[in-house]
Design an enzyme around this catalytic site. Sequence first.
Site, PDB file in Angstrom:
ATOM      1  CB  ILE A 254      -0.844  -0.002   1.234  1.00 18.12           C
ATOM      2  CG1 ILE A 254      -1.966   1.236   1.102  1.00 18.12           C
ATOM      3  CG2 ILE A 254      -0.264  -0.010   2.403  1.00 18.12           C
ATOM      4  CD1 ILE A 254      -3.141   1.171   1.951  1.00 18.12           C
ATOM      5  CG  LEU A 255       3.444   4.456  -2.244  1.00 18.19           C
ATOM      6  CD1 LEU A 255       4.209   4.938  -1.070  1.00 18.19           C
ATOM      7  CD2 LEU A 255       4.287   4.216  -3.679  1.00 18.19           C
ATOM      8  CB  VAL A 256      -0.796   7.579   0.340  1.00 25.34           C
ATOM      9  CG1 VAL A 256      -1.182   8.941  -0.129  1.00 25.34           C
ATOM     10  CG2 VAL A 256      -1.914   6.715   0.889  1.00 25.34           C
ATOM     11  CD  GLN A 261       3.519   9.651   2.104  1.00 30.39           C
ATOM     12  OE1 GLN A 261       4.185  10.071   2.952  1.00 30.39           O
ATOM     13  NE2 GLN A 261       3.903   8.657   1.092  1.00 30.39           N
ATOM     14  CE  LYS A 263      -1.817  17.231   1.568  1.00 27.66           C
ATOM     15  NZ  LYS A 263      -2.091  17.875   0.002  1.00 27.66           N
ATOM     16  N   GLY A 264      -5.338  11.747   5.195  1.00 29.13           N
ATOM     17  CA  GLY A 264      -6.559  10.922   5.268  1.00 29.13           C
ATOM     18  C   GLY A 264      -6.746   9.958   4.006  1.00 29.13           C
ATOM     19  N   GLY A 266      -4.928   7.399   2.981  1.00 27.06           N
ATOM     20  CA  GLY A 266      -4.483   6.185   3.195  1.00 27.06           C
ATOM     21  C   GLY A 266      -5.669   5.486   3.928  1.00 27.06           C
ATOM     22  CD  GLU A 288       3.723 -10.367   2.150  1.00 25.73           C
ATOM     23  OE1 GLU A 288       4.932 -10.692   1.814  1.00 25.73           O
ATOM     24  OE2 GLU A 288       2.787 -10.304   1.379  1.00 25.73           O
TER      25      GLU A 288
END
Length: 466
Positions: A254-256, A261, A263-264, A266, A288
């Site tokens: 998972i990556l924003v 980032q 800022k909600g 994710g 994982e």
Amino acid sequence: MGQKQQSTADPTAEPKKRRRVGFFNLDSGIEAKDCIKVYLVSSKEEVGSPDSFCIDPVDLNSFFDEDGKIYGYQGLKITIWVSSISFHAYADITFDSTSDGGKGITDLKAALQRIFAETLVESKVDFLQAFSTGSNLIGSMISSGEILKLKASNGRVSDCNSDLKAAISDVEVVRMVVGKTAAGHLYSRLIPLVLLLVDGSSPIDVSDPSWELYVLIQKKPDQQGEIHCRVLGFSAIYRFYHYPDSSRLRLGQILVLPPYQHKGYGRYLMEVLNDVAVSEDVYDLTVEEPLDYFQHVRTCVDLSHLLVFDPIQHAVSSAVSRLKQGKLSKKIQIPRFMPPPSVIDDVRRSLKINKKQFLKCWEVLIYLGLDPVDKYMEDFVSIISSRVKDDIIGKDSGTNGKRVIEVPSDYDKEMAFVMYRSQVGEASDVQMDENQTNQEEQLRQLVDERVKEIKSIAQKVSGHRV
């Protein structure tokens, strides 16, 4: 025995010149992180601008030779721009001179291609043109995906703050199944950012149809009013078969993207994933090897659901009441305060939170029930300490489980240890740290860290100052 004759020096002879010995100046190299800057840009005007968004890679050195250094360059400076529109990259490399100082001259192009692969373009002109020619690239890639919306009926949207509500008003999550959509093509563009920004990451297998991409998209109009899609982040989910007729979802990545980032977004992406797990009635949703920050966000999200989940409220109240009876810290054997098995199963079936994650949340739920918290803090810490000790060392020296072992360290000899898990039935020759003082100090630090984490999460989900 003969005697060595000594030569007589001629006083009129000129003195012999001493031979000068030259020492080779071995190239010590330069660390990649000290000469490389990476910028994420959304327009050609941002390329070279001092206001461009500079990202902080987790470990640039790992892409350069064995020791993470670049050799053979003097005055080296590498500036890399990555387009958030087409996800192409361009590297501007400048240096004063090159010379082989004994370690060769690093092939910079090959090293950069290990990160950026086919997304690295050689011409700056081509890179700048891609902002216009590739403006519809993301939109075309996701067009065959399934648009997912967070269900307002679950109350989670209404719980969001006003800033997040405004931010997600033009945001969508698109599900793309590998092999059935352009998911593989899109993911190949995102791989460089995954390698740069996710610690210990490796690309997923884009030929495996069990992988699904959940892409967080923001739609924005340009000056002409045409709508364009921008990637804010994504997650990669693997779908496992679960006997007899269900499946399990495991979040692998998972990556924003850095500009979005904190800022909600994710949390919003996690909420959508939870919706998918519940609506499709999968067995559970697992993660994982979550990094610490993501685990913090994940626990906050799960707790927001658990706090309004009626089937567990009686069990939480019962555990809090038992703790408030006091004097636990004085007992030789401290109870674990585990939730009943039926509660664990209810949480998994209804909220798709697995047992391991629920037990982390359970400790926070108990803490939130303590009022005033200071009055019961000693007993609460005793519970956490007992649990950590059982998890790390085992209930007794004969059990299979994790072991704490002291190891040599140049950093801090008093603090170095590793954890080792022996398999069931496996004879282990690993010895416990015989120094009881060191072991107790190590465990105390683990307990302190866990209590600090619980307090931080509790403050987030309750708004109270704890």
